[in-house]
Design an enzyme around this catalytic site. Structure first.
Site, mmCIF file in Angstrom:
data_model
loop_
_atom_site.group_PDB
_atom_site.id
_atom_site.type_symbol
_atom_site.label_atom_id
_atom_site.label_comp_id
_atom_site.label_asym_id
_atom_site.label_seq_id
_atom_site.Cartn_x
_atom_site.Cartn_y
_atom_site.Cartn_z
ATOM 1 N N TYR A 191 -14.316 -5.483 4.341
ATOM 2 C CA TYR A 191 -12.984 -5.850 3.879
ATOM 3 C C TYR A 191 -12.768 -7.322 4.211
ATOM 4 C CZ TYR A 191 -8.030 -6.383 3.276
ATOM 5 O OH TYR A 191 -6.806 -6.852 2.857
ATOM 6 N N LYS A 240 -5.480 -13.511 11.718
ATOM 7 C CA LYS A 240 -4.778 -12.497 12.505
ATOM 8 C C LYS A 240 -4.344 -12.955 13.901
ATOM 9 C CE LYS A 240 -5.773 -8.293 10.014
ATOM 10 N NZ LYS A 240 -6.856 -8.388 9.021
ATOM 11 N N TYR A 300 0.830 -1.218 0.000
ATOM 12 C CA TYR A 300 0.000 0.000 0.000
ATOM 13 C C TYR A 300 0.861 1.263 0.000
ATOM 14 C CZ TYR A 300 -3.302 -3.505 1.850
ATOM 15 O OH TYR A 300 -4.057 -4.623 2.064
ATOM 16 N N ASP A 335 -16.780 -13.573 8.903
ATOM 17 C CA ASP A 335 -15.344 -13.338 8.787
ATOM 18 C C ASP A 335 -14.879 -12.674 10.083
ATOM 19 O OD1 ASP A 335 -12.788 -12.462 8.318
ATOM 20 O OD2 ASP A 335 -13.234 -11.477 6.405
HETATM 21 C C1 LIG Z 1 -6.985 -8.734 7.545
HETATM 22 C C2 LIG Z 1 -8.289 -9.310 7.150
HETATM 23 C C3 LIG Z 1 -8.388 -10.304 6.155
HETATM 24 C C4 LIG Z 1 -7.203 -10.772 5.361
HETATM 25 O O1 LIG Z 1 -6.242 -11.421 6.127
HETATM 26 P P1 LIG Z 1 -4.740 -11.580 5.558
HETATM 27 O O2 LIG Z 1 -4.058 -12.414 6.596
HETATM 28 O O3 LIG Z 1 -4.174 -10.205 5.430
HETATM 29 O O4 LIG Z 1 -4.829 -12.263 4.248
HETATM 30 C C5 LIG Z 1 -9.635 -10.847 5.903
HETATM 31 N N1 LIG Z 1 -10.736 -10.428 6.563
HETATM 32 C C6 LIG Z 1 -10.682 -9.477 7.523
HETATM 33 C C7 LIG Z 1 -11.925 -9.088 8.246
HETATM 34 C C8 LIG Z 1 -9.457 -8.873 7.839
HETATM 35 O O5 LIG Z 1 -9.412 -7.902 8.756
#
Ligand SMILES: *Cc1c(COP(=O)(O)O)cnc(C)c1O
Length: 420
Positions: free
Chosen positions: A136, A268, A8, A239
């Site tokens: 996202y 994460k 980025y 997610d």
């Molecule tokens: C960071 C994130 C992702 C992507 O995870 P990466 O490990 O960067 O591929 C997917 N969904 C959400 C809600 C996120 O915050």
């Protein structure tokens, strides 16, 4: 010239970046000798802070046995134990865990699983996904296609991305009434009336749409969404890559709505931020749809590093530390402090809103320009902060002391109140 291409980042005028040489607890140490407090827990992952003795030990122990082995045709104890631990801490119907190496891939796995689920059940038309504005879900193509279509640069990758279905972002706050929620979710009902026959799943970040603008919304909205998914026979994917492991004040955000998705994605904080890894959990009825004498019905996916022994071993220890060190209480304390001290009135023409939820605090401004230079300013004040767009936020490690939390809050507010 930089050999290293940063994320980025416009490389033409990229500023010189501080070089980390050591890190401990919530502190980063730079090559020039500075020591700064990390307000972001390295993209929200390092929930225990850096160099946690127990996590370090778990990694070393596993490394002394074997660092990696394929999960295709072989198995090992750390992956088995972590799968069991994740099943134990999630709602009862989530009984099966598919590992992958990043949050994005974990989401890709969820999307493919949803489509193949319907395919295996003879419903080959259900191939599309209903997603939300302000969402996202990651940077790979399948994920991008379910990110906010305006922010997610869909126009740039027009022919690469499948056209998905988008509903307005939830706009009801955390304390909305059932009536308000029913009105707010009406557009989703309308979209499902039109598209359920071709829709495999709905995907959403529960309670906190994070990277898409820190939109915090009511648990009742999730309950209503769960009901709609059942009514229209589409799967619900949550997610929790950002919200999982305490970020919103409960172990998972879905706990506050007392609902269970058909498919759940974790990433994460899963490994305490030590290694990239993700887990996609499926309810028994989803898993069962793949059981067959016909090999073609098996789930055809397998990231090279899925279930990596180092990652799964450290994730397992991370879960133990989370429980034994009373993290939910710590997060409660951080939330209280953020709500009292960060969210105190702040008279500044650029400040639109200040909000806090769990261990997340954000100051939203009118114009992104109002945050230009904030990173350098915060560094001078001894804090590593990274704004994006119109948001200045903190998502710190849960181990912060009240004094450390106060320092971050003061720097965030001082950007608006102090003469420079
Ligand atoms: C960071 C994130 C992702 C992507 O995870 P990466 O490990 O960067 O591929 C997917 N969904 C959400 C809600 C996120 O915050």
């Amino acid at each position: 010239m930089s050999q290293l291409w940063y994320p980025y980042t416009q490389m033409l005028n990229a500023p010189k970046m501080p070089c980390v040489v050591n890190a401990q607890g919530p502190y980063l140490e730079f090559a020039d000798g500075r020591r700064v407090l990390d307000a972001t827990s390295s993209w929200w992952c390092l929930i225990h802070g850096y160099k946690h003795p127990e996590l370090d030990q778990a990694l070393q122990d596993q490394a002394s046995r074997f660092a990696h082995v394929m999960l295709g045709g072989l198995t090992h104890e750390p992956a088995q134990a972590l799968a069991k631990a994740l099943v134990d801490i999630t709602p009862e119907p989530l009984n099966h865990v598919f590992f992958s190496d990043s949050g994005s891939v974990g989401v890709e796995v969820a999307l493919k699983m949803a489509v193949q689920y319907w395919h295996n059940r003879g419903q080959t038309n259900k191939q599309r996904i209903l997603a939300f504005y302000k969402s996202y879900h990651g940077d790979t193509s399948g994920c991008m296609a379910v990110c906010d279509p305006a922010e997610g640069m869909h126009h740039l990758f027009n022919h690469l991305l499948p056209q998905q279905i988008f509903a307005p972002a939830p706009s009801v706050g955390l304390d909305a009434s059932w009536q308000q929620v029913q009105e707010d979710i009406q557009p989703v009902r309308v979209l499902l009336q039109q598209h359920a026959h071709e829709t495999a799943a709905v995907i959403i970040e529960p309670l906190l749409q994070a990277a898409g603008g820190f939109n915090m919304y009511s648990p009742l909205y999730l309950q209503a969404l769960r009901e709609l998914c059942d009514e229209f026979e589409v799967l619900l994917i949550l997610d929790e890559v950002a919200t999982g492991f305490g970020r919103t004040g409960t172990c998972f955000a879905m706990d506050q709505a007392q609902i269970c998705p058909d498919i759940l994605v974790l990433g994460k904080g899963l490994t305490g931020g030590y290694l990239g890894h993700a887990a996609t959990l499926a309810q028994t009825h989803v898993y069962d749809a793949f059981l067959s004498q016909d090999n073609e019905r098996a789930f055809m996916h397998g990231p090279t590093f899925m279930g990596n022994p180092l990652a799964t071993a450290v994730a397992l220890r991370s879960l133990q530390v989370f429980q034994q060190d009373h993290y939910l209480q710590r997060i409660q304390n951080l939330q209280q402090q953020l709500q009292q001290e960060l969210c105190a009135p702040l008279a500044h023409e650029q400040v639109v809103d200040i909000r806090a939820f769990g261990a997340t605090g954000v100051i939203e401004v009118k114009d992104a320009q109002a945050l230009a230079g904030v990173q350098a300013y915060a560094l001078q004040e001894g804090v590593w902060l990274r704004s994006f767009g119109r948001y200045l936020y903190t998502m710190p490690a849960y181990i912060l002391t009240p004094e450390q939390m106060r320092h971050i809050i003061q720097v965030m507010r001082a950007w608006f109140t102090e003469e420079r």
